[in-house]
Write an enzyme that holds these catalytic residues in place. Structure first.
Site, PDB file in Angstrom:
ATOM      1  N   VAL A 285     -13.635  -3.638   1.899  1.00 49.70           N
ATOM      2  CA  VAL A 285     -13.160  -2.213   1.982  1.00 49.70           C
ATOM      3  C   VAL A 285     -12.269  -2.129   3.211  1.00 49.70           C
ATOM      4  O   VAL A 285     -12.635  -2.402   4.272  1.00 49.70           O
ATOM      5  CB  VAL A 285     -14.162  -1.046   2.075  1.00 49.70           C
ATOM      6  N   GLY A 286     -10.918  -1.585   2.925  1.00 46.82           N
ATOM      7  CA  GLY A 286      -9.927  -1.526   4.283  1.00 46.82           C
ATOM      8  C   GLY A 286     -10.232  -0.264   4.755  1.00 46.82           C
ATOM      9  O   GLY A 286     -10.905   0.681   4.692  1.00 46.82           O
TER      10      GLY A 286
ATOM     11  N   THR B 230       0.843  -1.214   0.176  1.00 50.11           N
ATOM     12  CA  THR B 230       0.073   0.106   0.091  1.00 50.11           C
ATOM     13  C   THR B 230       1.028   1.358  -0.038  1.00 50.11           C
ATOM     14  O   THR B 230       2.141   0.961   0.589  1.00 50.11           O
ATOM     15  CB  THR B 230      -0.929  -0.110   1.174  1.00 50.11           C
TER      16      THR B 230
HETATM   17  N1  ASP Z   1      -4.283  -1.365   5.105  1.00 46.95           N
HETATM   18  C1  ASP Z   1      -4.421  -1.894   3.885  1.00 46.95           C
HETATM   19  C2  ASP Z   1      -5.758  -2.773   3.483  1.00 46.95           C
HETATM   20  O1  ASP Z   1      -6.058  -3.424   4.672  1.00 46.95           O
HETATM   21  C3  ASP Z   1      -3.477  -3.080   3.169  1.00 46.95           C
HETATM   22  C4  ASP Z   1      -2.051  -2.695   3.461  1.00 46.95           C
HETATM   23  O2  ASP Z   1      -1.383  -1.508   3.765  1.00 46.95           O
HETATM   24  O3  ASP Z   1      -1.330  -3.561   3.588  1.00 46.95           O
HETATM   25  O4  ASP Z   1      -6.698  -2.662   2.793  1.00 46.95           O
END
Ligand code: ASP
Length: 333
Positions: free
Chosen positions: A225-226, A196
């Site tokens: 959705v994250g 990300t």
């Molecule tokens: N935080 C992001 C999500 O959960 C993924 C990541 O940062 O690795 O969508």
């Protein structure tokens, strides 16, 4: 007859704000994701490539600040560079969901309003951070999702691409591995760093901004959705306290509203930025079993880059001449 000192006084009064503004520190901090980033697993070529990608994003964002541009423009520029770089999990290199499609989330926040814009679960937007910014600037809303977000993108002339644009060979392979692990009922896939991307910036006017963009998690459920597009969870900025962009296990960031929590600790418990970040990552996130990290900046230009995962792709540059890039746990200590 005018007073002999008057012109000088007028000059000083007129010039003072400009001088003060010129001296205001500027800073940009970026991340390219947290996760299993270990020396033993990295080839020299891969390491050099990640460093180059981070450096390009850092310099693109910093160039905006150096010219007197806004923190919003700086975070947009830095994130856009990483969205176009297939080695990060955002834009072109986004990971694939269970159906084999990229499903993208992004958010941007202007600490001076505060104002915010976000998009979630979009499939055709080449640079989701630009769409998030349009939501903030051209709509009365904060978050648009799915088809509605893409319709809004069409109305505003945003570049749309076919789903195949995001199906890179590496992400197809990772999805295959994750599906096999799922079929074998193994623990969620053993996938490496998710990549990300995010940026936080402080400009000459003293405005903070934050931006985050992601493909989320490999093999995620359709519609998941994250934290990245959720204001307060993975992205937050307020000129009075701090700007934060997070990366890691999104569900943990959502449940504890971690980005906002860092700024709340600064506002209400008067912790320094470093202390607030440390408490949230190494106590709150750690206690619940989540992994990840954040980058953060405060109005004085203090920088925090902290994580409880093995590593985090990260970099910072400021007007004191600092320019650093790191990825492993023991870098930049
Ligand atoms: N935080 C992001 C999500 O959960 C993924 C990541 O940062 O690795 O969508």
């Amino acid at each position: 007859m005018s007073h002999p000192f008057k012109p000088a006084l007028v000059y000083l009064l007129l010039a003072a704000p400009a001088l003060a503004a010129a001296q205001h520190p500027v800073a940009l901090v970026i991340h390219g994701g947290a996760g299993v980033i270990e020396r033993a697993k990295m080839t020299p070529a891969a390491e050099a490539s990640y460093r180059a990608g981070l450096g390009a994003a850092l310099d693109a964002g910093y160039a905006v600040l150096e010219k007197g541009g806004s923190s919003l423009d700086a975070v947009t520029a830095a994130v856009r560079v990483m969205e176009d770089d297939p080695q990060f999990n955002a834009g072109r290199g986004a990971v694939l969901n269970h159906q084999g499609d990229a499903e993208l989330d992004a958010a941007i926040m202007d600490g001076s309003g505060p104002h915010a814009g976000a998009v979630a679960a979009v499939h055709h937007v080449k640079n989701p951070i630009e769409l998030a910014r349009l939501v903030m600037e051209q709509s009365p809303h904060v978050l648009l999702v799915g088809d509605g977000a893409e319709e809004f993108a069409l109305e505003h002339g945003v570049v749309l691409v076919p789903r195949t644009y995001f199906r890179t060979e590496r992400r197809e392979r990772e999805l295959e591995e994750a599906r096999k692990a799922e079929a074998a009922k193994a623990k969620a896939a053993g996938i490496t760093a998710s990549g990300t991307v995010g940026a936080v910036a402080l400009d000459r006017a003293g405005n903070l901004a934050a931006a985050t963009s992601t493909g989320g998690l490999t093999n995620k459920h359709l519609g998941r959705v994250g934290d990245s597009p959720l204001i307060g969870a993975g992205t937050y900025a307020n000129n009075a306290t701090c700007a934060v962009s997070g990366t890691g296990d999104g569900e943990y960031f959502i449940r504890q509203v971690l980005a906002y929590d860092i700024c709340a600790l600064v506002a209400y418990r008067h912790l320094t930025l470093q202390q607030a970040v440390h408490e949230v990552i190494h106590e709150k996130l750690q206690r619940t079993g989540g992994e990840g990290g954040v980058i953060a900046l405060d109005p004085a230009g203090h920088v925090a880059m902290d994580f409880n995962s093995a590593g985090m792709f990260r970099g910072a540059r400021d007007s004191q001449g600092k320019r650093v890039i790191g990825m492993y746990g023991d870098d930049l200590q």
